[in-house]
Motif scaffolding. Structure first.
Motif, PDB file in Angstrom:
ATOM      1  N   THR A   1       3.901  10.945   7.928  1.00  0.00           N
ATOM      2  CA  THR A   1       2.281   9.976   8.040  1.00  0.00           C
ATOM      3  C   THR A   1       1.339  10.901   8.897  1.00  0.00           C
ATOM      4  O   THR A   1       1.136  10.403   8.518  1.00  0.00           O
ATOM      5  CB  THR A   1       2.891   8.375   9.556  1.00  0.00           C
ATOM      6  N   GLY A   2       2.017  12.175   9.550  1.00  0.00           N
ATOM      7  CA  GLY A   2       0.926  13.200   9.468  1.00  0.00           C
ATOM      8  C   GLY A   2      -0.138  12.321  11.128  1.00  0.00           C
ATOM      9  O   GLY A   2      -0.807  12.554  11.731  1.00  0.00           O
ATOM     10  N   ILE A   3       0.701  11.369  11.490  1.00  0.00           N
ATOM     11  CA  ILE A   3       0.339  11.554  13.246  1.00  0.00           C
ATOM     12  C   ILE A   3       0.996  12.318  14.692  1.00  0.00           C
ATOM     13  O   ILE A   3       1.738  12.888  14.305  1.00  0.00           O
ATOM     14  CB  ILE A   3       1.018  10.319  13.281  1.00  0.00           C
TER      15      ILE A   3
ATOM     16  N   PHE B   1       0.983  -1.667   0.190  1.00  0.00           N
ATOM     17  CA  PHE B   1      -0.355  -0.316   0.411  1.00  0.00           C
ATOM     18  C   PHE B   1       0.298   1.532   0.057  1.00  0.00           C
ATOM     19  O   PHE B   1       0.098   2.359  -0.867  1.00  0.00           O
ATOM     20  CB  PHE B   1      -0.778  -0.325   0.940  1.00  0.00           C
ATOM     21  N   ALA B   2       1.706   1.034   0.768  1.00  0.00           N
ATOM     22  CA  ALA B   2       3.019   2.814   0.750  1.00  0.00           C
ATOM     23  C   ALA B   2       3.843   2.606  -0.922  1.00  0.00           C
ATOM     24  O   ALA B   2       3.968   3.659  -1.555  1.00  0.00           O
ATOM     25  CB  ALA B   2       4.154   2.507   1.981  1.00  0.00           C
ATOM     26  N   VAL B   3       3.624   1.289  -1.595  1.00  0.00           N
ATOM     27  CA  VAL B   3       4.679   1.827  -2.830  1.00  0.00           C
ATOM     28  C   VAL B   3       3.704   1.893  -3.782  1.00  0.00           C
ATOM     29  O   VAL B   3       3.990   2.267  -4.849  1.00  0.00           O
ATOM     30  CB  VAL B   3       5.904   0.695  -2.678  1.00  0.00           C
TER      31      VAL B   3
ATOM     32  N   TYR C   1       1.796   8.969  -3.820  1.00  0.00           N
ATOM     33  CA  TYR C   1       2.291  10.100  -2.947  1.00  0.00           C
ATOM     34  C   TYR C   1       2.727   9.588  -1.656  1.00  0.00           C
ATOM     35  O   TYR C   1       3.940  10.747  -1.452  1.00  0.00           O
ATOM     36  CB  TYR C   1       0.888  10.918  -2.337  1.00  0.00           C
ATOM     37  N   ARG C   2       2.335   9.004  -1.371  1.00  0.00           N
ATOM     38  CA  ARG C   2       3.126   7.738  -0.519  1.00  0.00           C
ATOM     39  C   ARG C   2       4.847   7.569  -0.941  1.00  0.00           C
ATOM     40  O   ARG C   2       5.540   7.047   0.337  1.00  0.00           O
ATOM     41  CB  ARG C   2       2.566   6.841  -0.347  1.00  0.00           C
ATOM     42  N   LEU C   3       4.651   7.145  -1.704  1.00  0.00           N
ATOM     43  CA  LEU C   3       6.145   6.409  -2.463  1.00  0.00           C
ATOM     44  C   LEU C   3       7.288   8.083  -2.218  1.00  0.00           C
ATOM     45  O   LEU C   3       7.983   7.754  -1.913  1.00  0.00           O
ATOM     46  CB  LEU C   3       6.282   5.873  -3.967  1.00  0.00           C
TER      47      LEU C   3
END
Length: 380
Positions: free
Chosen positions: A339-341, A208-210, A214-216
């Motif tokens: 991560t926005g945490i 899901f990350a790659v 935008y996450r990559l």
């Protein structure tokens, strides 16, 4: 008339150092939110104290829930957990529906309730920890059986992961996965089951990350932010500048330059950069020291409790706080992807603060069993 003596008696048994640490962190967070958000409040709302007032309202609510949770018997969560799980999943579904879920920064993570906006995933963090502690404490007799003792709750965890990912919010989804994973680790699973689940989770997270562009970009930019200084690396570069400027003692409260429009999310995800710039290494040491103190006091609770549910609940709640702190601090210092945490108890954000205070209240309640067991031991 008999209620007050019982409350006073209970409050005498709690870990006052642990309770005081939670309260001090949240009050420190309120102060730093005011400092970090003042320029933005002036520019956007012509009120420098705009975010302070909103955060104070949430903290007031959080402190009420903190006090209630500190008094509420943790065994009662067994009775209510099924309803809490159903409610939290209902909220996760509602937040994705058009017209109900509020969109902000290209994410649909909030629901409007009157004048408030709540983030259901913050409730799910807490509920899933309680649920996993309850289920795996009950399954201790057959925890070595994967199909009967391990698998059923993982279906709900996977569903929660996918619903939160849909918002999209991979950071929160991963933090829930890790908190529940630690409960599994401490529940007594077979090593081969842990390896199977760990490798499956790691593969899923990587996929899901790659697969999302935008996450990559976030994964690649944190390794060399200067290569992406006008894009995904911009925030981290200005975080570095803030940390470097702070030195040992900082530039003084209110003395941050980076919060003057240079550092995005200065009062939320990157509030630690402002703390570093204004209070220096001393401010960083205070925050990290407070988290380590929480961890130490929580381990005392785990050792004292005899009830498997109480033990697993303490472990889950503690690591839920620690994982979020590590994710946030790792991002600010450039050690982990952004991560926005939020930083627990410190970052601006109502839902995060309120549910963190509830988690803290439950831990404080559980701490009362340390002294109770000590009394029983001495009585014997």
């Amino acid at each position: 008339m008999k209620v007050m003596p019982l409350i006073i008696s209970h409050l005498k048994k709690i870990d006052h150092i642990l309770a005081g640490t939670f309260v001090c962190l949240s009050l420190f967070g309120l102060l730093m939110v005011y400092s970090a958000s003042y320029p933005l409040g002036e520019m956007k709302y012509e009120q420098g104290h705009y975010f302070l007032i909103k955060q104070w309202k949430w903290l007031f609510i959080g402190l009420i829930f903190f006090f209630v949770a500190a008094l509420f018997p943790y065994q009662a969560y067994r009775k209510w957990i099924r309803w809490l799980v159903m409610l939290s999943f209902l909220l996760l579904i509602l937040v994705l529906l058009p017209g109900i879920g509020a969109v902000k920064n290209n994410s649909q993570r909030w629901i409007h309730i009157g004048s408030f906006m709540i983030q259901p995933s913050e409730a799910v963090k807490l509920v899933m920890v309680i649920y996993f502690a309850y289920v795996y404490a009950k399954k201790q007799a057959y925890i070595t059986s994967f199909k009967k003792g391990v698998l059923p709750p993982l279906v709900l965890l996977g569903l929660a992961f996918l619903l939160i990912l849909k918002q999209p919010d991979l950071g929160t989804a991963v933090s829930i996965l890790l908190s529940c994973g630690i409960i599994l680790l401490c529940a007594g699973l077979k090593t081969r089951h842990l390896i199977l689940l760990g490798s499956t989770a790691a593969s899923g997270i990587t996929f899901f990350a790659v697969t999302a562009p935008y996450r990559l970009k976030r994964l690649t930019s944190f390794r060399d932010p200067f290569q992406y200084e006008d894009g995904d690396g911009y925030q981290l570069i200005h975080s570095y500048l803030a940390i470097d400027s702070g030195g040992l003692t900082g530039n003084g409260l209110g003395g941050s330059i980076q919060k003057l429009g240079f550092l995005p999310e200065a009062h939320t995800d990157f509030i630690m950069a402002v703390i570093s710039e204004e209070l220096g290494l001393l401010g960083i040491s205070f925050v990290i020291g407070a988290y380590l103190l929480i961890m130490y006091r929580a381990l005392r609770i785990v050792r004292a409790l005899q009830d498997p549910f109480g033990k697993l609940l303490t472990i889950g709640l503690t690591f839920q706080i620690m994982i979020q702190a590590v994710f946030n601090l790792g991002a600010v210092f450039g050690l982990l992807p952004i991560t926005g945490i939020p930083l627990p108890f410190i970052s601006y954000g109502g839902s995060s603060l309120v549910f963190m205070m509830i988690s803290a209240g439950i831990l404080v309640h559980l701490s009362s069993y340390v002294k109770r067991n000590q009394y029983q031991f001495h009585a014997k």
